[in-house]
Design a protein around this motif. Sequence first.
Motif, PDB file in Angstrom:
ATOM      1  N   PRO A  46      18.697   2.821  -1.478  1.00  0.00           N
ATOM      2  CA  PRO A  46      18.092   3.841  -2.352  1.00  0.00           C
ATOM      3  C   PRO A  46      18.846   5.160  -2.349  1.00  0.00           C
ATOM      4  O   PRO A  46      18.724   5.945  -3.287  1.00  0.00           O
ATOM      5  CB  PRO A  46      16.680   4.004  -1.781  1.00  0.00           C
ATOM      6  CG  PRO A  46      16.420   2.740  -1.035  1.00  0.00           C
ATOM      7  CD  PRO A  46      17.742   2.298  -0.487  1.00  0.00           C
ATOM      8  N   SER A  47      19.634   5.415  -1.315  1.00  0.00           N
ATOM      9  CA  SER A  47      20.358   6.681  -1.247  1.00  0.00           C
ATOM     10  C   SER A  47      21.636   6.677  -2.076  1.00  0.00           C
ATOM     11  O   SER A  47      22.254   7.730  -2.267  1.00  0.00           O
ATOM     12  CB  SER A  47      20.699   7.006   0.209  1.00  0.00           C
ATOM     13  OG  SER A  47      21.500   5.969   0.772  1.00  0.00           O
ATOM     14  N   SER A  84      16.816   6.420  -5.581  1.00  0.00           N
ATOM     15  CA  SER A  84      15.421   6.678  -5.221  1.00  0.00           C
ATOM     16  C   SER A  84      14.693   7.515  -6.268  1.00  0.00           C
ATOM     17  O   SER A  84      13.462   7.585  -6.258  1.00  0.00           O
ATOM     18  CB  SER A  84      15.360   7.394  -3.869  1.00  0.00           C
ATOM     19  OG  SER A  84      16.097   8.613  -3.919  1.00  0.00           O
TER      20      SER A  84
END
Length: 237
Positions: A46-47, A84
């Motif tokens: 997600p990063s 994200s």
Amino acid sequence: RERGGGGREREREMSTGGGGCSSSDLLEYTCDCLWDGQQRTVLLRPSERLATLCHRLAPSLAPSLSLKLCCDGEFCPDLSAPLSSLRGRTLTAWLPRYSRHVSDAAAACAAAAAQARAHYEANRIRIEARKLLRHTGRMAVALAADARAGVPRVRRGLACVPLRMWGKLALWSGLTLLARELGLGMPFLIVAAIYAIFSNLGVRDGGESAYTVFNGMRALPGQLQAEDLQRDLMRGF
């Protein structure tokens, strides 16, 4: 890379950081690729950025052909944003139909047209009034020019009218006003019309008239009569 039935292509990319990453840290992102009709699945953290997702979806594309992403109906213009920030994990990707320069120019033209239309709608009465005033001004200038050009012709035409005719016109106008005051306007107009007809018949110069009634009921030369028809029909009897 795994290929499933129905022509659907499934890709799984394992991304690890500098110190390694377990599969539990990865999320699955499903993307419908409109340029080839395939559905691809990519595993990313997600990063990571949206640009990384675009590169994994189409690694063979030229850098100038950047992908466009849409997640749950929301366009994602910033490819530097992290994954994200997406609303979900189901996306749609497509290629720009035109180049960036042409697209920006078309967007600028559309925005200018919309702004001009909004300005016209907000000031319609004022704009139409200005157009009407300009049109009226041009018509007035044209009429004035025509009037100035026609004044010499009018003067020459009036100079050709004899004074006797002006006297008759003045007398007729005065009698018309007098008859109107006396309530005899219509009878006066009828009598004046009859007088004008008979006073302009002219004088015969000794020749024949075009009408038999003015020639003592004598037939005109070449005029077809009943006697001529009877003579032609009874010829030989």
